[in-house]
Write a protein that holds these residues in place. Sequence first.
Motif: not given
Length: 404
Positions: A33, A37-38, A41, A334, A337-338, A370
Amino acid sequence: MSKQVFNKTNVLIALQYLFARKKQSFLAAIGVLLGVTTFIVMINFMTGVNDFLDDAVFNGSPDIIVSAKSKKQSTTTSNLLSNYIENSNKIDDVLKVDDNVQSFARQIISPAILISTSKQFPGSINGVFPAQESNMVNLERRLIEGEGFRSLLKENSILLGVSLAKRLKVSVGDQIKMILPNGKNQELRVSGIFSFGITTIDNVRTYVSASTLQNLLDQKNSITNIHVKLKDRDDVRLKTYLTENIDGIATEDWKDSNKTIVIGNKVRDILTWSVSFALLLVAGFGIYNILNITVIQKRKDIAVLKTIGYSSNDIVFIFLIQSLIIGVLGAFLGVLFGYLISYLISTTPLDTSDFIIVDTYPINFKMSYYMLGFFFGILTTIFAGYFPSKKASKVDPVTIIRGI
């Protein structure tokens, strides 16, 4: 036992192992995750910045600029300005038949002093043909107030960049005076104020009617520049062709005039992709360690399974199922949340002290990023689960049982 039932049994065993070590499974999923996510972003933010700069600079500027070669200027007032293009009709003929030319526009550019009721600034005046220039620059979507190029059809109108308008302390409807090098001056009405988003552009960019500027300069039908917009911006062969086949001109493409931004974009792209993939790899090593510990702890179970007829491929399959479940769950969360974090960043106010005029942080919400993060997150966990399970599947069950 049929192959179908056997596969179902493997899946059930994998699920049992997965839920038996809930804490380890949870930590592995969190690793995926955070990595995904990182990655999302960073990619969204950095490519958003690049796209913003490209849109502000490149879409508001020509891909190729054709001008006259510099000549020694005389002291007469008619030659105090930039040199004029002598073969403009020949250049037009070439541009009209080139398949890669999207549009082109003539300009006459002159230095001038702009004077408002309270301020005065030296600058450069772009005399444009409204119909041609509107095909080059989509000024309508950059307008802050007033009208776009169509307002220049009225004589004695001027369009100003927002930063220059602020410096002159004028707004739409106000009058300013333009003084040219030949001593002539003209009262102009501000008909529109626009913003390209970058102060270095908005602080100097102005537009007036080319006919107005030509009349004041006593240079009817004369032009100093031809701006060209290409369908494929990276294909600049036209620049070489014009230079080699038409005398008395100089050409410059978008890479020449924006070297700093081009290099900056490349550096940011390399850093963004390198750091983003490195984060996913680090997350993958963390998952590998967790799954490796799980495999070691299950060595006795592996020995039992092999003694009752389970093959090495079955053992690998059981642990790969665990990895796949962890990867899918972690990658899905992930991506979610991203997106949420990227959305929050895109709504966060940004104060750039007027260097870049943008209300919030630029974010690029591309679906491909994504999907890339999702699949790469799954792929990382599959590899992280494969290697320890492959190693465990080769262990001799007799050796393990003897050690019990």
